[in-house]
Design a protein around this motif. Structure first.
Motif, PDB file in Angstrom:
ATOM      1  N   MET A  15       0.940  -1.015  -0.012  1.00 20.59           N
ATOM      2  CA  MET A  15      -0.186  -0.050  -0.011  1.00 20.59           C
ATOM      3  C   MET A  15       0.948   1.233   0.098  1.00 20.59           C
ATOM      4  O   MET A  15       2.001   1.178   0.690  1.00 20.59           O
ATOM      5  CB  MET A  15      -0.913   0.180   1.276  1.00 20.59           C
ATOM      6  N   SER A  16       0.294   2.237  -0.614  1.00 20.17           N
ATOM      7  CA  SER A  16       1.315   3.450  -0.886  1.00 20.17           C
ATOM      8  C   SER A  16       1.567   4.497   0.300  1.00 20.17           C
ATOM      9  O   SER A  16       2.619   5.176   0.475  1.00 20.17           O
ATOM     10  CB  SER A  16       0.823   4.324  -1.968  1.00 20.17           C
ATOM     11  N   LYS A  17       0.873   4.076   1.382  1.00 19.47           N
ATOM     12  CA  LYS A  17       0.775   4.905   2.787  1.00 19.47           C
ATOM     13  C   LYS A  17       0.273   4.421   4.037  1.00 19.47           C
ATOM     14  O   LYS A  17      -0.247   3.416   3.562  1.00 19.47           O
ATOM     15  CB  LYS A  17       0.220   6.415   2.463  1.00 19.47           C
ATOM     16  N   PRO A  18       0.886   4.569   4.945  1.00 15.52           N
ATOM     17  CA  PRO A  18       0.330   3.868   6.187  1.00 15.52           C
ATOM     18  C   PRO A  18      -1.370   4.188   6.256  1.00 15.52           C
ATOM     19  O   PRO A  18      -1.775   5.058   5.923  1.00 15.52           O
ATOM     20  CB  PRO A  18       0.889   4.477   7.483  1.00 15.52           C
ATOM     21  N   ILE A  19      -2.075   2.947   6.531  1.00 13.39           N
ATOM     22  CA  ILE A  19      -3.337   2.898   6.662  1.00 13.39           C
ATOM     23  C   ILE A  19      -4.055   2.752   8.077  1.00 13.39           C
ATOM     24  O   ILE A  19      -3.569   2.034   9.005  1.00 13.39           O
ATOM     25  CB  ILE A  19      -3.787   1.749   5.735  1.00 13.39           C
ATOM     26  N   ASP A  20      -4.713   3.904   8.324  1.00 15.19           N
ATOM     27  CA  ASP A  20      -5.574   3.922   9.682  1.00 15.19           C
ATOM     28  C   ASP A  20      -6.676   2.738   9.727  1.00 15.19           C
ATOM     29  O   ASP A  20      -6.657   2.067  10.563  1.00 15.19           O
ATOM     30  CB  ASP A  20      -6.040   5.190  10.034  1.00 15.19           C
ATOM     31  N   VAL A  21      -7.515   2.599   8.657  1.00 20.00           N
ATOM     32  CA  VAL A  21      -8.458   1.892   8.709  1.00 20.00           C
ATOM     33  C   VAL A  21      -8.445   1.172   7.201  1.00 20.00           C
ATOM     34  O   VAL A  21      -8.592   1.793   6.089  1.00 20.00           O
ATOM     35  CB  VAL A  21      -9.794   2.367   8.792  1.00 20.00           C
ATOM     36  N   LEU A  22      -8.214  -0.155   7.360  1.00 19.04           N
ATOM     37  CA  LEU A  22      -8.399  -1.049   6.029  1.00 19.04           C
ATOM     38  C   LEU A  22      -9.893  -1.635   5.950  1.00 19.04           C
ATOM     39  O   LEU A  22     -10.379  -2.267   6.668  1.00 19.04           O
ATOM     40  CB  LEU A  22      -7.355  -2.154   5.761  1.00 19.04           C
ATOM     41  N   CYS A  23     -10.657  -1.390   5.106  1.00 18.92           N
ATOM     42  CA  CYS A  23     -12.038  -1.773   4.813  1.00 18.92           C
ATOM     43  C   CYS A  23     -12.010  -2.834   3.714  1.00 18.92           C
ATOM     44  O   CYS A  23     -11.906  -2.704   2.666  1.00 18.92           O
ATOM     45  CB  CYS A  23     -13.102  -0.767   4.506  1.00 18.92           C
ATOM     46  N   LEU A  24     -12.686  -4.051   4.204  1.00 24.09           N
ATOM     47  CA  LEU A  24     -12.426  -5.300   3.450  1.00 24.09           C
ATOM     48  C   LEU A  24     -13.779  -5.840   3.244  1.00 24.09           C
ATOM     49  O   LEU A  24     -14.554  -6.077   4.098  1.00 24.09           O
ATOM     50  CB  LEU A  24     -11.553  -6.279   4.286  1.00 24.09           C
ATOM     51  N   GLY A  25     -14.277  -5.863   1.809  1.00 22.54           N
ATOM     52  CA  GLY A  25     -15.732  -6.146   1.742  1.00 22.54           C
ATOM     53  C   GLY A  25     -16.198  -6.061   0.365  1.00 22.54           C
ATOM     54  O   GLY A  25     -15.463  -5.843  -0.757  1.00 22.54           O
ATOM     55  N   HIS A  26     -17.446  -5.616   0.189  1.00 21.26           N
ATOM     56  CA  HIS A  26     -18.204  -5.480  -0.733  1.00 21.26           C
ATOM     57  C   HIS A  26     -18.099  -3.909  -1.516  1.00 21.26           C
ATOM     58  O   HIS A  26     -18.289  -2.872  -0.789  1.00 21.26           O
ATOM     59  CB  HIS A  26     -19.729  -5.566  -0.464  1.00 21.26           C
ATOM     60  N   ALA A  27     -17.938  -3.899  -2.801  1.00 17.22           N
ATOM     61  CA  ALA A  27     -18.084  -2.500  -3.594  1.00 17.22           C
ATOM     62  C   ALA A  27     -19.157  -2.848  -4.703  1.00 17.22           C
ATOM     63  O   ALA A  27     -19.179  -4.087  -5.337  1.00 17.22           O
ATOM     64  CB  ALA A  27     -16.765  -2.409  -4.027  1.00 17.22           C
ATOM     65  N   SER A  28     -20.109  -1.941  -4.927  1.00 14.73           N
ATOM     66  CA  SER A  28     -20.801  -2.027  -5.692  1.00 14.73           C
ATOM     67  C   SER A  28     -21.102  -0.778  -6.363  1.00 14.73           C
ATOM     68  O   SER A  28     -20.545   0.222  -6.082  1.00 14.73           O
ATOM     69  CB  SER A  28     -22.476  -2.422  -5.368  1.00 14.73           C
ATOM     70  N   TYR A  29     -22.061  -0.681  -7.405  1.00 11.44           N
ATOM     71  CA  TYR A  29     -22.350   0.524  -8.218  1.00 11.44           C
ATOM     72  C   TYR A  29     -23.712   0.874  -7.758  1.00 11.44           C
ATOM     73  O   TYR A  29     -24.648  -0.029  -8.001  1.00 11.44           O
ATOM     74  CB  TYR A  29     -22.018   0.946  -9.606  1.00 11.44           C
ATOM     75  N   ASP A  30     -24.224   2.113  -7.243  1.00 10.73           N
ATOM     76  CA  ASP A  30     -25.707   2.419  -6.972  1.00 10.73           C
ATOM     77  C   ASP A  30     -26.507   3.151  -7.959  1.00 10.73           C
ATOM     78  O   ASP A  30     -25.892   4.276  -8.521  1.00 10.73           O
ATOM     79  CB  ASP A  30     -25.746   2.951  -5.527  1.00 10.73           C
ATOM     80  N   LEU A  31     -27.454   2.953  -8.245  1.00  7.26           N
ATOM     81  CA  LEU A  31     -28.324   3.761  -9.113  1.00  7.26           C
ATOM     82  C   LEU A  31     -29.781   4.097  -8.080  1.00  7.26           C
ATOM     83  O   LEU A  31     -30.412   3.236  -7.656  1.00  7.26           O
ATOM     84  CB  LEU A  31     -29.003   3.031 -10.559  1.00  7.26           C
ATOM     85  N   VAL A  32     -29.824   5.346  -7.629  1.00  4.84           N
ATOM     86  CA  VAL A  32     -30.790   5.760  -6.763  1.00  4.84           C
ATOM     87  C   VAL A  32     -31.856   6.486  -7.321  1.00  4.84           C
ATOM     88  O   VAL A  32     -31.489   7.528  -7.788  1.00  4.84           O
ATOM     89  CB  VAL A  32     -29.864   6.436  -5.487  1.00  4.84           C
ATOM     90  N   PHE A  33     -33.113   5.983  -7.296  1.00  7.49           N
ATOM     91  CA  PHE A  33     -34.228   6.790  -7.880  1.00  7.49           C
ATOM     92  C   PHE A  33     -35.142   7.549  -6.677  1.00  7.49           C
ATOM     93  O   PHE A  33     -35.436   6.576  -5.588  1.00  7.49           O
ATOM     94  CB  PHE A  33     -34.990   5.714  -8.683  1.00  7.49           C
ATOM     95  N   SER A  41      -6.105 -14.475  -2.975  1.00  9.71           N
ATOM     96  CA  SER A  41      -6.483 -13.562  -4.040  1.00  9.71           C
ATOM     97  C   SER A  41      -5.556 -12.322  -3.780  1.00  9.71           C
ATOM     98  O   SER A  41      -4.916 -11.541  -4.830  1.00  9.71           O
ATOM     99  CB  SER A  41      -7.784 -13.017  -4.323  1.00  9.71           C
ATOM    100  N   ILE A  42      -5.111 -12.022  -2.942  1.00 12.49           N
ATOM    101  CA  ILE A  42      -4.326 -10.833  -2.256  1.00 12.49           C
ATOM    102  C   ILE A  42      -3.326 -11.420  -1.210  1.00 12.49           C
ATOM    103  O   ILE A  42      -3.337 -12.177  -0.350  1.00 12.49           O
ATOM    104  CB  ILE A  42      -5.024  -9.678  -1.531  1.00 12.49           C
ATOM    105  N   ASP A  43      -1.999 -10.620  -1.498  1.00  7.41           N
ATOM    106  CA  ASP A  43      -0.961 -11.034  -0.549  1.00  7.41           C
ATOM    107  C   ASP A  43      -0.885 -10.135   0.601  1.00  7.41           C
ATOM    108  O   ASP A  43      -0.741  -8.732   0.300  1.00  7.41           O
ATOM    109  CB  ASP A  43       0.465 -10.966  -1.302  1.00  7.41           C
ATOM    110  N   PHE A  44      -1.313 -10.507   1.783  1.00  7.72           N
ATOM    111  CA  PHE A  44      -1.375  -9.698   2.793  1.00  7.72           C
ATOM    112  C   PHE A  44      -0.017  -9.400   3.793  1.00  7.72           C
ATOM    113  O   PHE A  44      -0.067  -9.011   4.901  1.00  7.72           O
ATOM    114  CB  PHE A  44      -2.356  -9.903   3.878  1.00  7.72           C
ATOM    115  N   ALA A  45       1.040  -9.938   3.122  1.00 11.06           N
ATOM    116  CA  ALA A  45       2.177  -9.793   3.893  1.00 11.06           C
ATOM    117  C   ALA A  45       2.665  -8.643   4.600  1.00 11.06           C
ATOM    118  O   ALA A  45       3.221  -8.785   5.761  1.00 11.06           O
ATOM    119  CB  ALA A  45       3.337 -10.538   3.000  1.00 11.06           C
ATOM    120  N   ASP A  46       2.472  -7.647   3.794  1.00  8.47           N
ATOM    121  CA  ASP A  46       3.002  -6.140   4.293  1.00  8.47           C
ATOM    122  C   ASP A  46       1.861  -5.352   4.734  1.00  8.47           C
ATOM    123  O   ASP A  46       2.172  -3.894   4.891  1.00  8.47           O
ATOM    124  CB  ASP A  46       3.814  -5.739   3.186  1.00  8.47           C
TER     125      ASP A  46
END
Length: 299
Positions: free
Chosen positions: A1-19, A123-128
């Protein structure tokens, strides 16, 4: 990762169409929307944007398709300053949600994932990867368990956004430090929010059950309590839980005192309800502070 992370959020991403609709249509009924908003969504992705807007360093880990919705969502996350180096791209579609919002803020949601499956644990290397806090939403259980195993010997606090009872939340609920669940989850799990608080307290050191406009109840070790919700005029409840969880995890990373932490997260979730759409409702620090100043603490 490019910089120290305070919170890593792992999970779902979608795209929303809100009517925006005057009312939810009935069977065989056609209705016309008053407004349409297209934006990124998903519990963990929304939480990451909240963390970033509150002034913390956020990272998002999950999946986006190689399609127009995935491209748009990626650009949006990057525009908010979210670290996207742990996003996996692929040819399965980006999950898409259609959200119908009534004038009173109540919503109906339709989600489409197609053949998109949860990512494999390798799927992802979490070593670092050593963030200050990790927030899971249960929608990538294999990756989540792999990261939990990777950080098991560290003191990194972990938070689960348990929105509903499914295989992912079942797999993670006994492995995290903070189990923050919705009223829906509590009722699915135990049939009663107070019974859920007791039973879940046997699995996690800290349990919070959010109750929408009724506030929240919590259990921390042998201590229990409740907190009312901030007074607001709700426009759209979409994403309120995501904003709450993002602010909660950020406050954990900041070492905030417990009751102040709950008020901070509650204010973030409440502010989201005053805006149309989840992503536009993710608050910044100024907006949270303004709502906190209008919401006097309990005596």
């Amino acid at each position: 990762m490019s910089k120290p992370i305070d919170v890593l959020c792992l999970g779902h991403a979608s795209y929303d169409l809100v009517f925006s609709v005057p009312r939810h249509p009935g069977s065989d009924e056609k209705t016309v929307a008053d407004n349409l908003l297209g934006c990124g969504g998903g519990p963990a992705a929304n939480a990451a944007v909240t963390v970033a807007k509150l002034g913390f360093h956020a990272g998002f880990c999950g999946y986006l398709g190689n399609d127009v919705y995935g491209d748009s969502h990626l650009r949006e996350l990057q525009a908010h300053g979210v670290d996207t180096s742990l996003i996996v791209r692929g040819n399965s579609p980006t999950p898409l949600s259609a959200v119908l919002v009534k004038p009173d803020g109540q919503r109906a949601l339709i989600n489409y994932k197609g053949e998109t499956k949860a990512l494999h644990g390798d799927s992802i290397d979490f070593a670092d990867i050593l963030p200050k806090v990790v927030l899971f939403d249960g929608h990538e259980p294999h990756l989540s368990l792999a990261l939990l195993n990777r950080i098991a010997d560290t003191a990194i606090p972990t938070v689960l956004d348990a929105g509903s009872l499914h295989d992912g939340t079942l797999a993670l609920m006994g492995r995290v430090d903070y189990l923050v669940c919705s009223e829906k989850f509590a009722l699915q799990y135990a049939g009663d929010e107070n019974a859920a608080l007791i039973r879940l307290g046997e699995l996690a050191p800290v349990v919070v059950v959010t109750l929408g406009e009724r506030g929240l109840i919590w259990r921390r070790g042998s201590e229990t309590g409740n907190l009312p919700a901030p007074p607001i005029d709700a426009v759209d409840t979409t994403g309120a839980g995501d904003a709450f969880h993002g602010a909660f995890a950020a406050a954990v990373a900041a070492g905030m005192e417990w009751i102040l932490l709950l008020r901070y997260a509650s204010a973030a979730g409440a502010f989201c309800c005053t805006q149309l759409g989840a992503r536009p409702g993710m608050p910044d620090m100024r907006q949270v502070q303004a709502l906190l100043e209008k919401w006097p603490p309990l005596p």
